[in-house]
Enzyme design. Structure first.
Site, PDB file in Angstrom:
ATOM      1  N   ARG A 127      -1.808  20.857 -16.743  1.00 25.83           N
ATOM      2  CA  ARG A 127      -2.648  21.999 -16.349  1.00 25.83           C
ATOM      3  C   ARG A 127      -4.121  21.661 -16.522  1.00 25.83           C
ATOM      4  O   ARG A 127      -4.940  22.526 -16.832  1.00 25.83           O
ATOM      5  CB  ARG A 127      -2.300  23.239 -17.146  1.00 25.83           C
ATOM      6  CG  ARG A 127      -2.386  23.071 -18.648  1.00 25.83           C
ATOM      7  CD  ARG A 127      -2.371  24.431 -19.280  1.00 25.83           C
ATOM      8  NE  ARG A 127      -2.391  24.347 -20.723  1.00 25.83           N
ATOM      9  CZ  ARG A 127      -2.623  25.388 -21.511  1.00 25.83           C
ATOM     10  NH1 ARG A 127      -2.866  26.562 -20.979  1.00 25.83           N
ATOM     11  NH2 ARG A 127      -2.611  25.253 -22.804  1.00 25.83           N
ATOM     12  N   ASP A 137       0.153  13.292 -28.505  1.00 24.93           N
ATOM     13  CA  ASP A 137      -0.617  13.522 -27.275  1.00 24.93           C
ATOM     14  C   ASP A 137      -1.871  14.340 -27.568  1.00 24.93           C
ATOM     15  O   ASP A 137      -2.729  14.489 -26.694  1.00 24.93           O
ATOM     16  CB  ASP A 137       0.243  14.227 -26.219  1.00 24.93           C
ATOM     17  CG  ASP A 137       0.902  15.489 -26.753  1.00 24.93           C
ATOM     18  OD1 ASP A 137       1.603  15.403 -27.776  1.00 24.93           O
ATOM     19  OD2 ASP A 137       0.695  16.569 -26.176  1.00 24.93           O
TER      20      ASP A 137
HETATM   21  P1  AMP Z   1      -0.218  21.104 -25.345  1.00 29.26           P
HETATM   22  O1  AMP Z   1       0.840  21.739 -26.186  1.00 29.26           O
HETATM   23  O2  AMP Z   1      -1.254  22.058 -24.823  1.00 29.26           O
HETATM   24  O3  AMP Z   1      -0.840  19.916 -25.997  1.00 29.26           O
HETATM   25  O4  AMP Z   1       0.523  20.600 -24.030  1.00 29.26           O
HETATM   26  C1  AMP Z   1       1.633  19.751 -24.031  1.00 29.26           C
HETATM   27  C2  AMP Z   1       2.021  19.377 -22.624  1.00 29.26           C
HETATM   28  O5  AMP Z   1       2.437  20.531 -21.887  1.00 29.26           O
HETATM   29  C3  AMP Z   1       0.911  18.745 -21.799  1.00 29.26           C
HETATM   30  O6  AMP Z   1       1.488  17.761 -20.988  1.00 29.26           O
HETATM   31  C4  AMP Z   1       0.389  19.900 -20.975  1.00 29.26           C
HETATM   32  O7  AMP Z   1      -0.230  19.474 -19.798  1.00 29.26           O
HETATM   33  C5  AMP Z   1       1.660  20.670 -20.694  1.00 29.26           C
HETATM   34  N1  AMP Z   1       1.424  22.102 -20.433  1.00 29.26           N
HETATM   35  C6  AMP Z   1       1.056  23.035 -21.342  1.00 29.26           C
HETATM   36  N2  AMP Z   1       0.927  24.238 -20.749  1.00 29.26           N
HETATM   37  C7  AMP Z   1       1.217  24.080 -19.436  1.00 29.26           C
HETATM   38  C8  AMP Z   1       1.269  24.948 -18.291  1.00 29.26           C
HETATM   39  N3  AMP Z   1       0.996  26.242 -18.381  1.00 29.26           N
HETATM   40  N4  AMP Z   1       1.608  24.402 -17.098  1.00 29.26           N
HETATM   41  C9  AMP Z   1       1.881  23.094 -16.998  1.00 29.26           C
HETATM   42  N5  AMP Z   1       1.855  22.233 -18.006  1.00 29.26           N
HETATM   43  C10 AMP Z   1       1.523  22.709 -19.225  1.00 29.26           C
HETATM   44 MG    MG Z   2      -2.222  18.691 -25.601  1.00 30.17          MG
END
Ligand code: AMP
Ligand code: MG
Length: 484
Positions: free
Chosen positions: A87, A245
């Site tokens: 995103r 990540d």
């Molecule tokens: P995060 O927990 O924000 O570090 O995200 C972990 C993974 O989930 C990353 O690859 C993000 O790009 C993906 N991600 C989180 N929220 C969304 C969303 N609403 N749509 C698509 N991918 C998402």
């Molecule tokens: Mg992240």
């Protein structure tokens, strides 16, 4: 207006997917970080009228080359081989006024080839939260990504309560993560991994020993992350989702999701609703970073040496030093917070006793260090008021006062402490209040909070309302969410 120079998109083909931002139906600016815009060399007069368009994805600025970066990651200990920007889109790179290369990224700008089941979108409150936390960290002098802008999209997103959708325009030294290297290790792509090692060293660690690039990079990230976590620990910051990540190669704090600052000092502090086991608790952060670095070391093994029998002991030796590197960084952090300059034989014991006392008596972490400075000036009342049974803390404070007297006048020591120990941090109840008001259309509380947290060390009139902890009742029910 933006003078982009997009090395990642130009030189690292195969490490990303090209994509375009979704078109928001009614972009509107909520926050524009003008000091940061100036730092980036942008012209405010030119930027202001087009910021909502350019920083929401409505119009892709000239010279941008939007890409979604590939990365993998260990989430709560388990490997996800393909995460990537699901995103977010890197618009491009800017050279700031100091000559540093900075990424400009949109977050919440729609689906990408990495979106899996997600909608690619973001809600307003979590994007504002990231903006508050990043600016607070920056004002505290802690390396961090920062928000250049938050815009609402004019559409609602499918989250609890259908909140307004938003896009965060984020600035980072780079968006390279431990997970970036894990991605190419998982896929056995040593060629691209080697290119990324060179790229990361050029961009972040130009002075590193290039005769053994992968090992150098590993050591540099180890040292940068040890230093970063020591700073978090110093201000009572709980990142909340230290998946690999979310660990940068640059050493900047990134991905403010369920993070929060703790009030009462307690190593077991956890705010995140999904961190059931307390893996990312305040007191676990140094050890978890060690584990995350072991993942980076593993990913880099084939580049450290093609012969595993040579690579493994080299990586292991570098990793084994993490404990000592962190301990040194933490000791320095604590000594700074305590106003110590010279080295004295009893210092380490004094620091260890303080850590045990803080963990046992749970004073407000932030107020404690300010109260200590006040005690050095001769007034122990604020310190006494912090815990129900102040006897042991006061006894320790007497010994500490005698010790810092070796380093100069108590008032001078106290002044030095007040320059490094914040008076204002983004208190949880204040953050929640500001976010709720902003979502309801009132930006006043957000603006006042931003003003307070970006002047963390100063004694300013009117900031008293931002200096104290939340009520016990608030804290007992307080949980944070990823907001994804
Ligand atoms: P995060 O927990 O924000 O570090 O995200 C972990 C993974 O989930 C990353 O690859 C993000 O790009 C993906 N991600 C989180 N929220 C969304 C969303 N609403 N749509 C698509 N991918 C998402
Ligand atoms: Mg992240």
């Amino acid at each position: 207006m933006f003078r982009f120079d997009n090395t990642y998109a130009r030189d690292l083909e195969g490490t990303f997917e090209r994509a375009l931002p979704a078109t928001p139906p009614g972009p509107a600016l909520v926050v524009l970080n003008e000091p940061l815009a100036i730092e980036l060399g942008l012209d405010l007069e030119q930027l202001r009228p087009v910021a909502a368009q350019m920083l929401s994805g409505a119009k892709v600025p000239e010279g941008a080359d939007p890409i979604a970066q590939a990365y993998a990651g260990h989430q709560f200990g388990g490997l996800s081989p393909r995460l990537g920007d699901g995103r977010a889109l890197l618009l491009g790179e800017l050279i700031d006024r100091d000559g540093h290369r900075r990424d400009l990224q949109l977050k919440g700008s729609g689906r990408t080839p990495f979106s899996r089941g997600g909608d690619g979108l973001a809600a307003l409150a979590p994007m504002l939260r990231e903006s508050i936390m990043g600016e607070a960290m920056h004002a505290l002098g802690i390396p961090t990504t920062r928000a250049l802008a938050v815009t609402t999209t004019g559409a609602r997103v499918a989250r609890e309560g259908y909140p307004p959708g938003a896009v965060l325009a984020r600035v980072a030294a780079s968006h390279l993560r431990v997970g970036t290297f894990e991605y190419f290790a998982v896929h056995g792509d040593d060629t691209r991994a080697a290119l990324l090692v060179t790229y990361a060293l050029d961009r972040h660690y130009p002075d590193a020993d290039r005769t053994r690039p992968a090992l150098s990079l590993f050591e540099c990230v180890r040292d940068a992350q040890a230093a970063l976590v020591a700073r978090w620990m110093g201000v009572g910051f709980v990142h909340g989702v230290m998946n690999t990540d979310n660990v940068t190669i640059s050493g900047e704090t990134i991905d403010y999701g369920p993070c929060a600052f703790m009030d009462a000092h307690d190593p077991a502090t956890v705010f995140s609703s999904i961190d059931h086991g307390g893996r990312y608790a305040y007191g676990n952060q140094p050890a978890v970073m060690g584990w995350n670095l072991s993942r980076l070391g593993s990913a880099l093994l084939p580049l450290i040496d093609p012969d595993p029998d040579v690579a493994l002991p080299l990586a292991q030796a570098a990793l084994n030093q993490y404990g000592a590197v962190y301990a040194k960084a933490w000791r320095a952090e604590l000594r700074r917070k305590l106003g110590m300059v010279s080295e004295d034989a009893g210092d380490d014991a004094l620091l260890a006793e303080l850590e045990a006392l803080l963990a046992a008596h749970h004073p407000d972490h932030t107020m404690f260090f300010r109260a200590l400075a006040t005690a050095a000036r001769g007034d122990a009342a604020p310190l006494t008021a912090l815990v129900p049974d102040p006897g042991p803390l006061i006894a320790w404070t007497e010994r500490w006062r005698a010790r810092v007297a070796l380093d100069g006048a108590p008032t001078a020591r106290a002044d030095a402490m007040d320059r490094v120990n914040p008076r204002v941090i983004p208190r949880n109840h204040r953050v929640e209040e500001a976010l709720a008001a902003a979502v309801a259309g009132d930006l006043g509380p957000l603006e006042r909070l931003m003003d307070a947290v970006t002047h963390p060390f100063e004694m300013r009139e009117g900031d008293e309302a931002y200096t104290g902890p939340a009520s016990e009742q608030f804290t007992a029910g307080f949980q944070t969410f990823c907001g994804t």
